[in-house]
Design a protein around this motif. Sequence first.
Motif, PDB file in Angstrom:
ATOM      1  N   SER A 147       0.830  -1.214   0.000  1.00 34.37           N
ATOM      2  CA  SER A 147       0.000   0.000   0.000  1.00 34.37           C
ATOM      3  C   SER A 147       0.856   1.251   0.000  1.00 34.37           C
ATOM      4  O   SER A 147       0.575   2.229  -0.713  1.00 34.37           O
ATOM      5  CB  SER A 147      -0.926  -0.002   1.215  1.00 34.37           C
ATOM      6  N   ALA A 148       1.955   1.245   0.791  1.00 29.13           N
ATOM      7  CA  ALA A 148       2.829   2.415   0.831  1.00 29.13           C
ATOM      8  C   ALA A 148       3.583   2.570  -0.483  1.00 29.13           C
ATOM      9  O   ALA A 148       3.863   3.697  -0.916  1.00 29.13           O
ATOM     10  CB  ALA A 148       3.808   2.292   1.996  1.00 29.13           C
ATOM     11  N   TRP A 149       3.933   1.454  -1.127  1.00 34.23           N
ATOM     12  CA  TRP A 149       4.628   1.528  -2.416  1.00 34.23           C
ATOM     13  C   TRP A 149       3.710   2.163  -3.468  1.00 34.23           C
ATOM     14  O   TRP A 149       4.132   3.007  -4.260  1.00 34.23           O
ATOM     15  CB  TRP A 149       5.050   0.129  -2.863  1.00 34.23           C
ATOM     16  N   THR A 150       2.442   1.769  -3.446  1.00 41.06           N
ATOM     17  CA  THR A 150       1.476   2.388  -4.370  1.00 41.06           C
ATOM     18  C   THR A 150       1.371   3.884  -4.121  1.00 41.06           C
ATOM     19  O   THR A 150       1.381   4.691  -5.064  1.00 41.06           O
ATOM     20  CB  THR A 150       0.095   1.734  -4.194  1.00 41.06           C
ATOM     21  N   ALA A 151       1.290   4.259  -2.834  1.00 41.05           N
ATOM     22  CA  ALA A 151       1.192   5.687  -2.500  1.00 41.05           C
ATOM     23  C   ALA A 151       2.451   6.433  -2.912  1.00 41.05           C
ATOM     24  O   ALA A 151       2.386   7.571  -3.414  1.00 41.05           O
ATOM     25  CB  ALA A 151       0.953   5.842  -0.997  1.00 41.05           C
TER      26      ALA A 151
END
Length: 290
Positions: A147-151
């Motif tokens: 999720s943080a990589w997507t953000a």
Amino acid sequence: KPLTLRQHAVAGAVARAVAQAAVHPLNVAKTVLQTADGPAALRAMVRAGPLSRSTWRQLSRGLGAQAVLSLPNGGLNFCVMEGARRCLARCGRGPLVDAATAACGTAAATVVSLPQSVLNDRIMGGAHKGLAEAIRAVGWRGLYPRSAWTAALCAKVPAYAINWAAYQALRRAYARRGGTQGPSADVALGAWAAACSVCVMIPLDTVKVRMTTGNPGGVAYASVGQAISLMLRDEGVGAFYRGLPPRLLSVVPMIALQFATYELAKRRLPELERRASAGWDRWRPRLAPR
């Protein structure tokens, strides 16, 4: 003679480290302010006064980790960016090519910049005291949360694409008007480009910071979509722009310094390497075993 990719990587590594270290206190303030309990946490940090030792100790937390992790981040980013530019050379030059090369470099550099953000955002946000503690708490697998990589990709790739495309367009326009290229011009043009990018990308940057820090004082979001919907529902649109003033104060000088240092390093690096090689040639016979 064109620089090699290795020289571009060295110039980028130095530029990134210098720029991020220079504005680190402002980056700490921005990161704290973008969390759910940001305003109260920031007031507590500076309660002793803006010039007090305790305030600056708080504002400098994570500086060492930031400087060290900036080196591979900047090196990989500018190396891939220059490689992409050479691959797209047949397409000519222009904002779209500049944006595409910057997007390639930034996307590749997330291999380094995502762990850097995860660790440093938590240190700057006050969740951990240092790099070793942050790594133990997060764990190696936690350095790459999906999720943080997507953000991070959603926030960083378009931001740096806009930055670099605007900067190169301003440099070309400045040269056409007879302006003299140099560090002062690079700082000014980089600052203008960064200001435009920050104002456009601040909502996604706020989402990225909340997800990499774990959002102290609030909900730990599971996805970018959940973060956006809950922030809109619970805090309103203003929450996305809460970090805009410190973001401008930290990112604009950082990008300006980074671009100016990168251009300066590209101009000076070949001569420095020639001098270092000549010095080594003089000393090598003395160091050889007899």
